[in-house]
Design an enzyme around this catalytic site. Structure first.
Site, PDB file in Angstrom:
ATOM      1  N   CYS A  73      73.866  85.653 -29.546  1.00 22.69           N
ATOM      2  CA  CYS A  73      72.857  85.337 -28.585  1.00 22.69           C
ATOM      3  C   CYS A  73      74.212  85.857 -27.777  1.00 22.69           C
ATOM      4  O   CYS A  73      75.847  85.413 -27.478  1.00 22.69           O
ATOM      5  CB  CYS A  73      72.459  83.946 -28.209  1.00 22.69           C
ATOM      6  N   CYS A 107      77.316  80.995 -25.582  1.00 27.55           N
ATOM      7  CA  CYS A 107      77.323  81.022 -26.672  1.00 27.55           C
ATOM      8  C   CYS A 107      78.809  82.219 -26.733  1.00 27.55           C
ATOM      9  O   CYS A 107      79.162  82.615 -27.706  1.00 27.55           O
ATOM     10  CB  CYS A 107      76.143  82.191 -27.174  1.00 27.55           C
ATOM     11  N   GLY A 159      43.082  75.394 -22.545  1.00 29.96           N
ATOM     12  CA  GLY A 159      42.942  74.281 -23.306  1.00 29.96           C
ATOM     13  C   GLY A 159      42.981  73.841 -24.860  1.00 29.96           C
ATOM     14  O   GLY A 159      42.763  73.483 -25.645  1.00 29.96           O
ATOM     15  N   CYS A 165      74.444  84.327 -24.220  1.00 25.43           N
ATOM     16  CA  CYS A 165      74.128  83.346 -23.137  1.00 25.43           C
ATOM     17  C   CYS A 165      75.581  82.725 -22.680  1.00 25.43           C
ATOM     18  O   CYS A 165      76.928  82.899 -23.747  1.00 25.43           O
ATOM     19  CB  CYS A 165      72.535  82.671 -23.121  1.00 25.43           C
ATOM     20  N   ASP A 194      53.961  80.222 -20.863  1.00 24.09           N
ATOM     21  CA  ASP A 194      54.361  79.185 -20.850  1.00 24.09           C
ATOM     22  C   ASP A 194      54.280  78.420 -21.423  1.00 24.09           C
ATOM     23  O   ASP A 194      53.686  78.053 -22.242  1.00 24.09           O
ATOM     24  CB  ASP A 194      54.829  79.581 -19.547  1.00 24.09           C
ATOM     25  N   ASP A 251      40.936  73.859 -12.571  1.00 24.50           N
ATOM     26  CA  ASP A 251      39.572  74.073 -13.935  1.00 24.50           C
ATOM     27  C   ASP A 251      40.058  71.867 -14.238  1.00 24.50           C
ATOM     28  O   ASP A 251      40.523  71.804 -14.010  1.00 24.50           O
ATOM     29  CB  ASP A 251      39.487  74.720 -14.954  1.00 24.50           C
ATOM     30  N   GLN A 286      37.530  78.538 -21.124  1.00 24.75           N
ATOM     31  CA  GLN A 286      37.669  77.131 -21.716  1.00 24.75           C
ATOM     32  C   GLN A 286      36.844  76.884 -22.930  1.00 24.75           C
ATOM     33  O   GLN A 286      36.291  78.028 -23.138  1.00 24.75           O
ATOM     34  CB  GLN A 286      37.534  76.032 -20.720  1.00 24.75           C
ATOM     35  N   HIS A 295      70.993  78.728 -22.824  1.00 24.10           N
ATOM     36  CA  HIS A 295      71.428  79.404 -24.265  1.00 24.10           C
ATOM     37  C   HIS A 295      68.883  79.427 -24.554  1.00 24.10           C
ATOM     38  O   HIS A 295      68.955  80.617 -24.790  1.00 24.10           O
ATOM     39  CB  HIS A 295      71.884  77.961 -25.045  1.00 24.10           C
ATOM     40  N   ASP A 343      50.441  76.934 -11.117  1.00 23.89           N
ATOM     41  CA  ASP A 343      49.568  76.611 -12.366  1.00 23.89           C
ATOM     42  C   ASP A 343      48.775  75.734 -11.030  1.00 23.89           C
ATOM     43  O   ASP A 343      48.958  75.781 -10.184  1.00 23.89           O
ATOM     44  CB  ASP A 343      50.314  75.131 -13.266  1.00 23.89           C
ATOM     45  N   SER A 344      46.687  75.442 -11.534  1.00 19.44           N
ATOM     46  CA  SER A 344      46.567  75.335 -10.105  1.00 19.44           C
ATOM     47  C   SER A 344      46.241  73.526  -9.771  1.00 19.44           C
ATOM     48  O   SER A 344      46.175  73.043  -8.684  1.00 19.44           O
ATOM     49  CB  SER A 344      45.059  75.579 -10.926  1.00 19.44           C
ATOM     50  N   GLY A 345      47.284  73.029 -10.729  1.00 20.63           N
ATOM     51  CA  GLY A 345      47.172  71.187 -10.508  1.00 20.63           C
ATOM     52  C   GLY A 345      46.414  70.861 -11.224  1.00 20.63           C
ATOM     53  O   GLY A 345      46.186  68.908 -12.009  1.00 20.63           O
ATOM     54  N   GLY A 346      45.032  72.096 -12.337  1.00 18.34           N
ATOM     55  CA  GLY A 346      44.257  70.778 -12.882  1.00 18.34           C
ATOM     56  C   GLY A 346      44.460  69.991 -14.048  1.00 18.34           C
ATOM     57  O   GLY A 346      44.254  69.003 -13.869  1.00 18.34           O
ATOM     58  N   PHE A 347      45.470  70.570 -14.537  1.00 18.89           N
ATOM     59  CA  PHE A 347      46.198  69.918 -16.155  1.00 18.89           C
ATOM     60  C   PHE A 347      46.854  69.040 -15.977  1.00 18.89           C
ATOM     61  O   PHE A 347      46.443  67.560 -16.788  1.00 18.89           O
ATOM     62  CB  PHE A 347      47.120  71.148 -16.913  1.00 18.89           C
TER      63      PHE A 347
HETATM   64 ZN   LIG Z   1      73.668  81.548 -26.068  1.00 20.96          ZN
END
Ligand SMILES: [Zn+2]
Length: 387
Positions: free
Chosen positions: A305, A310, A217, A307, A267, A147, A190, A336, A93-97
């Site tokens: 699951c 689980c 945005g 993981c 993300d 941005d 945007q 999980h 990420d660019s750091g803008g947010f």
């Molecule tokens: Zn799990």
């Protein structure tokens, strides 16, 4: 084999697409969910655990890494891949947010942003050039444009001026970007929830030309219906052969709806943050593992699951860990939740390839609306699980 960065389509279902993202650091099947590794770690997880979920690409953050440990220090130690032990693709990420979210701690001008660190109050400056240089120093596979993103709701004129500033910055980011085989820079569309402003933003960015396009945005309080409407009008304007990334989204239901509207990459902090607050994502919606009803429940969180949480532990044990504030609770539950998000995306991807996305989407939505599995549907084991 060429190492050029590209997105190659595999199958389509309506506007939804399955494909592969080819990068200098490996190939990622899309649609894909990127676990958030803000400060060079997916919080509470080892990178082996992240890998075991099937995640193909992770996020890092310019703002956090420039303040600590510093971009030049990461570069000197071989780049972010080596530093955090993730040889696969990394998007930064660019750091803008983050700097825009600092409120009174930052001052915006036409050239960039001056701000005070949230850590020690020290003064820093980010410009389109500086953000791009930092992402280069980190060795980001995918660099994001710096941005500005206004909080919604805002007057149309405010959104328009902000978008146009971001487009001027995007041209400067492109100038500062160092092209390398298998690396990419994404422009960020945007324009709030105004279709005309979004279209203007797409035109400005495609005139510059980027390897991929992000929709920024959104998921800032406008609600799912407006977010989907914005995707309906914006995504078809993005060149078909470029990856589309919806930033900061979202719930499982948001992801399904956005994939159906042609988005390839996502993300969100939700699955990791929820993992630290005892909230489990499952095929049947979410569970709060702090709830007393789990205290004697020997069943796993989800029967689907594989993981570590689980396959080796009960809801009763997870409940105990959270009640006792033990750090293993957040570790197991984050694992999980990331495993669930990756399984969700694999299922959606397979359905696009097999031509069954409509049926699969209906099934997912019906399951999310159901209550937790009853003991009839998911009986407790005869013998408690033994490690
Ligand atoms: Zn799990």
């Amino acid at each position: 084999m060429s190492t050029a960065f590209r997105w190659v389509a595999q199958a389509r279902a309506g506007r939804a697409r399955a494909g592969h993202l080819h990068t200098a650091h490996g190939i990622v099947p899309t649609p894909t969910f990127m676990p958030v590794g803000t400060v060079g770690t997916v919080k509470a997880m080892t990178m082996d655990a992240v890998r075991s979920t099937g995640a193909g690409i992770v996020l890092g953050n310019t703002y956090h890494l420039m303040l600590r440990p510093g971009a030049e220090r990461v570069r000197a130690q071989g780049g972010l891949h080596r530093f955090m032990d993730w040889p696969g693709p990394i998007l930064t990420d660019s750091g803008g947010f983050q700097v825009m979210s600092l409120g009174a701690l930052r001052k915006l001008d036409q050239d960039g942003v001056t701000f005070n660190s949230h850590i020690d109050g020290s003064k820093h400056r980010l410009t389109p050039e500086r953000s791009t240089d930092i992402q280069n120093a980190l060795d980001a596979t995918i660099t994001m444009c710096f941005d500005e993103c206004p909080a919604l709701p805002a007057p149309t004129e405010t959104i328009a001026q902000s978008m146009r500033l971001s487009m001027r910055w995007a041209a400067r980011c492109r100038e500062a970007f160092v092209p390398r085989p298998g690396y990419a820079q994404y422009g960020i569309i945007q324009g709030g929830t105004e279709p005309e402003l979004r279209a203007e933003s797409v035109r400005a960015l495609t005139d510059i030309g980027f390897e991929g396009y992000a929709i920024g945005g959104l998921a800032v309080g406008e609600g799912q219906a407006l977010m989907f409407a914005t995707l309906d009008s914006t995504v078809p304007l993005i060149p078909q052969d470029r990856p589309r990334y919806l930033m900061g989204v979202g719930t499982p239901d948001d992801l399904l709806g956005a994939v159906e509207r042609g988005v390839d990459m996502f993300d969100c902090v939700m699955p990791t943050r929820a993992g630290r607050t005892a909230r489990a994502y499952t095929e049947r919606g979410t569970l709060n593992l702090r709830n007393a009803r789990h205290a004697d429940d020997l069943r796993p969180i989800s029967p689907h699951c594989d993981c570590l949480a689980c396959s080796r532990h009960s809801r009763a044990y997870l409940h105990h860990l959270f009640r006792a504030n033990e750090m293993l609770g957040p570790m197991l539950l984050t694992w999980h939740n990331i495993a669930y998000y990756q399984r969700l995306m694999r299922g959606i991807r397979a359905a696009i390839v097999e031509g069954t996305l409509d049926a699969h989407g209906s099934w997912l939505r019906a399951q999310w609306a159901m209550d937790d599995w009853t003991p009839d549907e998911m009986p407790p084991p005869d013998i408690p699980p033994v490690p």
